[in-house]
Design a protein around this motif. Sequence first.
Motif, PDB file in Angstrom:
ATOM      1  N   THR A  11       0.848  -1.183   0.000  1.00 30.38           N
ATOM      2  CA  THR A  11       0.000   0.000   0.000  1.00 30.38           C
ATOM      3  C   THR A  11       0.891   1.242   0.000  1.00 30.38           C
ATOM      4  N   LYS A  12       0.369   2.330  -0.487  1.00 32.38           N
ATOM      5  CA  LYS A  12       1.148   3.568  -0.590  1.00 32.38           C
ATOM      6  C   LYS A  12       1.606   4.022   0.792  1.00 32.38           C
TER       7      LYS A  12
ATOM      8  N   GLY B 219       4.377   1.835  -4.594  1.00 30.71           N
ATOM      9  CA  GLY B 219       4.144   2.928  -3.662  1.00 30.71           C
ATOM     10  C   GLY B 219       4.773   2.791  -2.293  1.00 30.71           C
TER      11      GLY B 219
END
Length: 448
Positions: free
Chosen positions: A34-35, A60
């Motif tokens: 996840t970013k 990310g």
Amino acid sequence: MIPLRLKEIAAALGTSCREDAEILSICTDSRKITKGCLFIALVGERFDGHSFVASAFEQGAAAAVCSKPVETNGEVLLVEDTGKAFMLLAAYYRSLFSIPVAGITGSVGKTTTKEMVYAVLSEKYNTLKNEGNLNNEIGLPTTVFRMNADYEAAILEMGMSAFGEISRLSKVAQPSIGVISKIGVSHIEHLGSREGILKAKLEILDGLKPGAPLVVNGDDDLLSTVELADRKVIKFGIENTACDYIAKDIEQGEKETTFTVVFGGKAQTVTIPTVGIHNVYNALSAFAVGIYLGVTPEQAAEGLSKYVTSGMRQRVSDFNGITVVEDCYNASPDSMRAAIEVLKGFNAKTKALVFGDMLELGDISAAAHKEIGVLAAQKGIDRLYTYGEMAALAAESARENGIAFAKSFDNKNALAAELKKELSAGDAVLFKASRGMKLEEVITAFKE
């Protein structure tokens, strides 16, 4: 997870970083990047996370933790061992929270105990717990990183198969109260003896906070001897009247059990929506944990009444008039004895046991499997169906001890077909084996 600064993480790991950044989550699976996350490149027998560092940055990730140089322009924290770094960072993150944490281990019953403690504590606190069987050196730290400001308590189950594992997990969990459910023979091939298993389970003390109590089964021959100079030992039991929490007036139905908990000069009636004396023990330990952590006796009883069986653990259902008990998550001599007692208690026309191999028993395996056949005969089980090479020994001993119908199978479809042919409405059948035997596939085939 609450956000951390990368420099803060680097300091906790004893390393350095070039630039600071905000880390929003911790990730060890390159498929779940996840970013703004920190990707930790774990290394296992069949994988090496370093191969996915570049991909993690493309998706990310804000930074990565590696134990060897990788080709990337992203921010990399170099450490000696990424697995140890993951545990160390989880321990640091856990230390940021002052909430009560219950640490649970034991040879059998630890997951059920976890779920019962969760039911009790949830009556007062917003409670975090390990999901499923995330109780190892990846699963437990992953659970710890789910802590945030919303949680008021946590329950962390700890599993192991060798010395040192509980110690490492406990140092991450830093429990406010510890629980050991029972000392059985699971993993005895690695630990040598039940005394060795006790020693391994007592490693929970290594991370237990100073003064935090240890809750143990006072009816267990080994745990009943545990006395500690630096902390209180709280004991629960049924037979041992010296225990702090005692279950009396136990009444079992086919789907629920009612009993009275006697403790500190008080008494509280409890009804749990499951059966078996082993579950009374699990409920007693959960009750004790709840009382220590400020739950009232009434709240503890209410919570236990809402307990929900997890996974493939003693799940009871009706199929065409046949009572089916699915208990395929795991098996050991202790849990098999408890399961047979449960089956014995059903008011059924025919009581059938489908028994698969119990794994990781080492030198005692043959004798342990034969004992199950003898016990099934002694407890009045009408039919025994076995799957697996070792379980076949149980069928032999069952026949020798009076069960006329005891058959062995090496094919799941053939076993399922036999069950379809032999069982009918009014019968009860219990399925149990070690997880590696995948006995639930027989249930699926049976129901199809």
